[in-house]
Write an enzyme that holds these catalytic residues in place. Sequence first.
Site, mmCIF file in Angstrom:
data_model
loop_
_atom_site.group_PDB
_atom_site.id
_atom_site.type_symbol
_atom_site.label_atom_id
_atom_site.label_comp_id
_atom_site.label_asym_id
_atom_site.label_seq_id
_atom_site.Cartn_x
_atom_site.Cartn_y
_atom_site.Cartn_z
ATOM 1 N N HIS A 9 -6.085 35.813 56.847
ATOM 2 C CA HIS A 9 -5.787 35.103 55.603
ATOM 3 C C HIS A 9 -5.303 36.103 54.565
ATOM 4 C CE1 HIS A 9 -8.778 31.519 56.412
ATOM 5 N NE2 HIS A 9 -7.707 31.493 57.182
ATOM 6 N N HIS A 41 -10.359 42.775 53.074
ATOM 7 C CA HIS A 41 -9.489 43.815 52.524
ATOM 8 C C HIS A 41 -9.115 43.459 51.081
ATOM 9 C CE1 HIS A 41 -8.075 46.203 56.224
ATOM 10 N NE2 HIS A 41 -9.160 45.521 56.559
ATOM 11 N N GLU A 42 -8.919 44.488 50.269
ATOM 12 C CA GLU A 42 -8.542 44.351 48.854
ATOM 13 C C GLU A 42 -9.508 43.460 48.067
ATOM 14 O OE1 GLU A 42 -5.117 45.209 51.379
ATOM 15 O OE2 GLU A 42 -5.839 43.159 51.076
ATOM 16 N N GLU A 72 -3.467 52.619 57.071
ATOM 17 C CA GLU A 72 -2.155 52.049 56.776
ATOM 18 C C GLU A 72 -1.310 52.951 55.887
ATOM 19 O OE1 GLU A 72 -3.170 48.333 55.035
ATOM 20 O OE2 GLU A 72 -3.649 49.168 53.081
#
Length: 666
Positions: free
Chosen positions: A378, A447-448, A472
């Site tokens: 997502h 993530h984030e 990354e």
Amino acid sequence: MSKSVLVLLLLYCSNTLVAQTHELRSPDNKLLVTVSVDEKGVTYALSSDGSPLIRPSNLGFSFKHQPSLALNLTTESVETNNHDERWETVWGERRFIEDKHNALTVNVKETGASERRFSVIFKAWNDGIAFRYFIPQQQELNRLTITKEHTTFAFDRNFRAWWIPAYRNQRYEYQYSESALSSADAVHTPLTLEDDDVVMAIHEAALIDYPSMVLKNIDDNQIIFNADLVPWANGDKAYVQTPFFSPWRVIQVGTKAADLLNSDILLNLNAPPAPDTNTSYIKPGKYMGIWWEMHTGEKSWSPGENQGATTERAKTYIDFAAAHRIDSVLIEGWNKGWEGEWWKRKATFSFTTPVEGFDLQEVTRYAASKGVTITGHHETTAGISWYENQMEDAFAFYRDLGIGSVKMGYVGTRLEGKEWHHGQFMVRHFNRVVRIAAENGVMVNAHETIKGTGLSRTWPNIMTRESVRGMEYNGGSPDTGNLPSHTVIIPFTRGLAGPIDFTPGIFNFDYQKHRPHNRVPTTLAKQLALYVVLYSPLQMAADLPENYEGHPAFKWIEDVPVDWQSSVALDGEIGEFLVTARQDRHSENWYLGAVTNHEERQLTVSTHFLVPGKEYLVTRYEDAADSHWRTNPSAWQMKSQRLKGGDTLKLNLAPGGGAALQFVPL
């Protein structure tokens, strides 16, 4: 004696009398917390073996539309207790965790007409302390807008500090700076500090409905930091409803850097899961997926000729995973909304509609036939309302397909174009995500998002988070990638906040066709060692199947567990090197990872963690004699030996190198 002098003397005595001091010691009596209450407010101080660490530091709050709750206070009552418990984790670095601490609660009230009340609760372990506020419901204190938390950390000395900046666009994704503490301005926690005889880390625990804490220096050349709450877009800091418990403010303390990694304070400060919590779907494991080829420029998230997420490509990953004991496959770009430069525009994603060229029904069916699961994805591009309008349907969609894990993404400089990723807005949103995921039997890899504060104890489906500058950046960052020291700093800093989805396991170091200036700053042996030194219950084999196929070093990734019976950081220095050993939760096997920075290093390691005198077969994945992260990263060697528990090992680490060892009892 004159009348005026007598009055002054009486006033002095009166003020002295109302100053009340309360003490709390750690179980081993080494740490001492001193709490003082008087007309100037409540302060705390911390010392270790009589040596000051935190000088008297302020506590309290300021609110919108009413006076601050920080001055003219008196002790109403004091409560003390001790706690000694051993509890079992659902998953983790240790199967069993000891929680032995002493506690002190100081209940205070104002001396004026209003008599508003609050409490400060302190806990002390042998390896650190924590404190939090409790505001009971009162007529004057009901729905509150907090404009300032007065919590202060007045450090006793100008420590060496490892930190990343707060209030920057890339959230937590920065390489760490090392400097004098006084050179830091506004920094995220964990903040790690070191001096000749002590190491400390400042963080928070149980962040549930409150903004995260940033540590902000009060001025230039100072070593006094305030707990600065990350604000809402309108400047308010926090909205709370009494009765209210704040997050814990945590101060870990040790004598050497490895002590910080062997502490369980963060988990101990969070509540256990509810008695009826379903954990049957929670399965630590390894995954791989369509991801790295986008970062290195080989493929694209966008549909079309260079599309990464195709049915055929997904089946290639599934076939490899099934043949090599990889539990799950991630497919980034599987759904509609990835067209073009998706990270630069408002969210357009559908979380239930596959992109053209990708058949999710067929891919999940094929994966199931091979004994492999699919990890959902997502990406929201920080469009919270767009995502929340689809979120319940999206998780139900995964549940019905048998997708039991999801990687979340919130790429963007501000949520909804205005809110910080680490304010109360994100805390509330992420906790809702976790709850809905749990209701649908889905594990979360975030993530984030907001940093970890130990909530994985309460919500065991919070498996791992990024909240770090990960692999990354070596794929396509314009600054060429991370430094070789990065992975020997983050275990002592970001790693203290919980599991890290760093995504190790790169075997192909030659991807400069599309990224001529980027490189992975390690040797291959260090990539293997990262599976031990960087903890995550969901570990990615981040490279492409083609780069793994037929490579004998991949057996390490097949074999290394992700769920542990016991873990111990054996030795290390922040930014220099780290040696960690872990025992598999489901066997007697042990695994060891050793990593270094850009310097070549020879280490002598004791195997005291093994059963004394018991014989083990040791398989060693190591740097070759000519390995070097810059000039010869692919060079490696594998050796076997026998040893007995308690013997010593000699490890030779190349520049940017490492070693990965498996111990199997004979």
